[in-house]
Scaffold this active site. Structure first.
Site, short mmCIF file in Angstrom:
data_model
loop_
_atom_site.label_atom_id
_atom_site.label_comp_id
_atom_site.label_asym_id
_atom_site.label_seq_id
_atom_site.Cartn_x
_atom_site.Cartn_y
_atom_site.Cartn_z
N ARG A 85 -9.05 67.39 -53.39
CA ARG A 85 -9.24 66.80 -52.07
C ARG A 85 -10.68 66.29 -51.88
NH1 ARG A 85 -5.74 68.68 -48.45
NH2 ARG A 85 -5.27 70.04 -50.21
N THR A 86 -11.62 67.17 -52.10
CA THR A 86 -13.03 66.81 -51.88
C THR A 86 -13.46 65.75 -52.89
OG1 THR A 86 -13.35 69.07 -51.15
CG2 THR A 86 -15.31 67.77 -51.50
N LYS A 114 -22.59 74.03 -76.11
CA LYS A 114 -23.69 73.84 -77.05
C LYS A 114 -24.96 74.59 -76.63
CE LYS A 114 -21.95 69.30 -78.52
NZ LYS A 114 -22.12 67.86 -78.36
N ARG A 135 -20.26 69.72 -56.74
CA ARG A 135 -19.62 70.91 -56.20
C ARG A 135 -19.80 72.00 -57.25
NH1 ARG A 135 -15.48 71.22 -52.32
NH2 ARG A 135 -14.28 73.14 -52.38
N HIS A 168 -21.11 73.56 -47.12
CA HIS A 168 -20.24 72.42 -47.41
C HIS A 168 -20.55 71.40 -46.31
CE1 HIS A 168 -17.09 70.03 -48.87
NE2 HIS A 168 -16.05 70.77 -48.63
#
Lengths: 355, 355, 355
Positions: A85-86, A114, A135, A168
């Site tokens: 969604r985001t 790595k 995010r 957020h």
């Protein structure tokens, strides 16, 4: 004009000890990291800009105009924590403005395999882009990245699309934008009664939005949750400090007729790290067809989505159910925010005046 | 003009009971969900449009013209069932028209983890896009989505890129387009002999294409398969009803010299839910260099790809082996379909006339 | 003018036996597969082109001009071996030129599950694109693909973004480009001392770059590694043949004051197929703040990244630490290479002259 400071002038050690408000002055106008960095006038400017973008986009010529605004830029969408969604909302916002996007959506990137540090990974991503939309599950990591970028020769804006359990900021902006649009013809957000319902302990959206509402006058906030899921004392302290009225209660039905906005939430068991599900049974707060006569004609129902049982699909087509519009609003307000981050909002304003 | 009805005028319960032909009248001109929704004149229009797009795209100025046709739109590619081939073909079709794309290709989206219904997930995706191109393992789910979208304030077109075991309408279109192109100089599709070979029981492409061929005159279809993999009686009933001639046989070699088109297929063991592989050994039908003298000079060999052993790579450069061209045709016919869905086909036609 | 031959004129069997130099003549001007295909004049032309693209891109009008250069083309990014860094760099290069991209980044594509050969998979991808940028764990597979494409009716350029343990030609190009930029004001690359440090046995970047440096005059190369990780004899033989001086040593500190460029590398334990980690402890070569007074003011430090402990982050802001710039250079040189592959470099040169 709000206070603006430069991240390259402060050590990480000193920065970490700052209050949210103080941190905000270091992010303002460049990075978008915490809800607390926004002033009311900035929010209002973003809301106006979002609505203009949305209207211009309705016509083909307008949509093509918008696609030229950032066609010389590239954004990196780094989603170390999955969220369709985001991700999609930010991606669409970029596409509206013609901003090319690249994405890393794996939880484990090959570089981590790595042995690269997260800081080097992000700096790598930054090399190919003009903005990072990120995010990340680790609280404060986005702030760390912004600070780090400010100490390189190629600082680029960081947009926090959700970090840790706490911040957020663009979700809070889209919630405010939805309230502003919903109350446009009934005097705006000032003086309204906003009820938060459900899991208030763990949802970062409620925490951020509650804070943003302290920027408005004569608000009354209701926090409706069982004890175990009730809003944190830190938020109540912020409201006290700002002089914002609030009521903490378990009784949803008594608040329903008074609320101008009802903000439903779902149980956040992603955050239930114990995994014993002990709190899951607690939230049986629910709104459905049987409540449509109790709430006011002008009341709006919001939800950050996804929902579970807490809102009946029966009311989806009721004009007061604005959660689907709210989701689409996220795309417009993010487009406004991204455009403003690059300082090209005037081009929209000029086009709009001639429209 | 074919029958066109509105999905918002019918309940889901009533809709589900309709025949495929009746359902088609609800999809036509808006959604692309089942092969049965197409009329012959629509198919012919799409084929003409596809060829024009293909030709315009050959020159740089033409390609840039095409990219302006849908530059104000965004498509969501939702592939809950993985398929690089179909995904890429649709993505390329979108890019040709300048349509921005976003994709969700994970089998498990994060929202499902959060307990969201599939309907809410799709409605979320729809919020950020102007069209949904979707592939889903559940038969009928794309239809359900189209019906649901018609009952919201923001209906957007749904394009079915494969659902369940049954429908894959754009594959059928690209097959028809390939036949149309192949037979252009020898009188078109009418009157031709088309042989289907291999696993006819489980492949949705054969089922859809067989149906579309009932729209043409004087066809003869051959279904060549071992008993256990032979075409379903429901398809034969449709052919009977349409008056289309057909032969059901196990003998490939006797049909080879007569066929104008040979449509090879591979064993669909993805659908072998029993997993006992009992039918796998059954299909040893094969075409290779040794058959090139048996088939006619004008015969074309098709395959929906991927192939296994059923077509020898030795014949890949024979002009009658059109399966690679067939795949690329999929891109052009999908571009035509998407353009027509947005009602902008006239812009191509005007450009083509001036070309 | 260097030798140019046509891949469609040779059988695979014969092609496989050719030397790298001979293979190069079959790739030149069309495909980018091995470092050995480049001539010095080609490299210099690419470096000039990269710098022009970079400068034009600084202004908005210039960036928008660049985006029109390949807006009629599509590239397929096929990364069967994951690498965020290389993927993003190529993707950004495409976006700078307006080239639409599609990507397949899964290790297992759905087609492989369906029993398709790798050749058919690639040919499928090629159907939807005008260029394939590919990374593959199997050495020589990219060459095989280029050969195969040359034997179809629709040959498209292949760009090798890393194959097997040996070839990563665009990494070598970006390294050369970084050296060229770094030494621009001190006489160019000719005559410089270049030290390679760390794991020289397994890193394909060192092998490719060492070869490219044989194209320059009066070079001295240093290979600094423990015995078990020292450069292969095949490379030393190539240097001998080209008359390029070199020193093989374990003593980093003695070389430091002499080197004009220090190329650090990390242990490649991805290639440690035995998995016993026997060689991991061996490379404790390291450069940090304490060495900044030992190296010259004009010395540059490179690293293909990601790094582990071999470079201290303390020196990241030292102007001689060019590894972050090196990474960004990769984007510009790849844009130059892709543009030249499509033969449109003159459009940049004309724009630049008028700039």
């Amino acid at each position: 004009m709000a206070d603006v400071k430069n991240l390259s002038d402060i050590s990480w050690k000193a920065f970490k000890t700052l209050s949210l408000a103080e941190k905000g002055s270091y992010f303002r106008g460049r990075h978008t990291l915490i809800a607390q960095q926004f002033t009311r006038s900035e929010i209002e400017e973003l809301c106006t800009l979002a609505t203009r973008i949305k209207r211009i986009n309705k016509r083909r010529a307008g949509a093509n105009f918008l696609k030229g605004l950032l066609s010389d830029k590239r954004a990196m969408l780094y989603f170390a924590q999955p969220s369709s969604r985001t991700y999609l909302s930010h991606n669409a916002a970029c596409q509206i403005l013609g901003l090319d996007t690249m994405d890393v959506r794996d939880q484990k990137t090959s570089s981590e395999v790595k042995g690269e540090t997260p800081e080097d990974t992000i700096r790598t991503f930054s090399s190919y882009a003009d903005m990072i939309i990120m995010r990340h599950p680790v609280g404060g990591f986005a702030e760390r990245v912004a600070w780090m970028m400010a100490h390189t020769k190629r600082e680029i804006p960081i947009l926090n699309a959700g970090s840790g359990a706490d911040q957020h900021p663009t979700q809070a902006l889209l919630d405010i934008y939805t309230l502003q649009r919903s109350f446009e013809k009934i005097g705006g957000i000032d003086g309204k009664h906003v009820a938060f319902v459900g899991d208030l302990a763990r949802g970062r959206t409620v925490r951020s939005l509650a804070w943003l509402l302290t920027l408005y006058k004569d608000m009354t906030l209701y926090f409706i949750a069982p004890d175990s899921l009730q809003i944190g004392q830190d938020i109540l302290d912020q409201l006290d400090e700002a002089g914002t009225k609030y009521v903490v209660t378990e009784d949803f039905e008594s608040v329903m007729p008074k609320a101008d906005a009802i903000y439903m939430t779902r149980i956040q068991d992603e955050w239930d790290v114990d995994g014993d599900g002990s709190t899951t049974e607690a939230s049986d707060y629910y709104i459905g067809a049987e409540h449509m006569d109790i709430i006011k004609d002008t009341t709006v129902i919001l939800h950050p989505l996804p929902r579970r049982q807490e809102i009946s699909t029966e009311i989806d087509n009721d004009p007061r159910a604005v959660y689907w519009r709210q989701m689409r609003n996220g795309m417009w307000i993010r487009a406004a925010l991204i455009l403003k981050t690059f300082g090209r909002e005037d081009e929209v304003n000029r086009y709009y005046d001639d429209y």
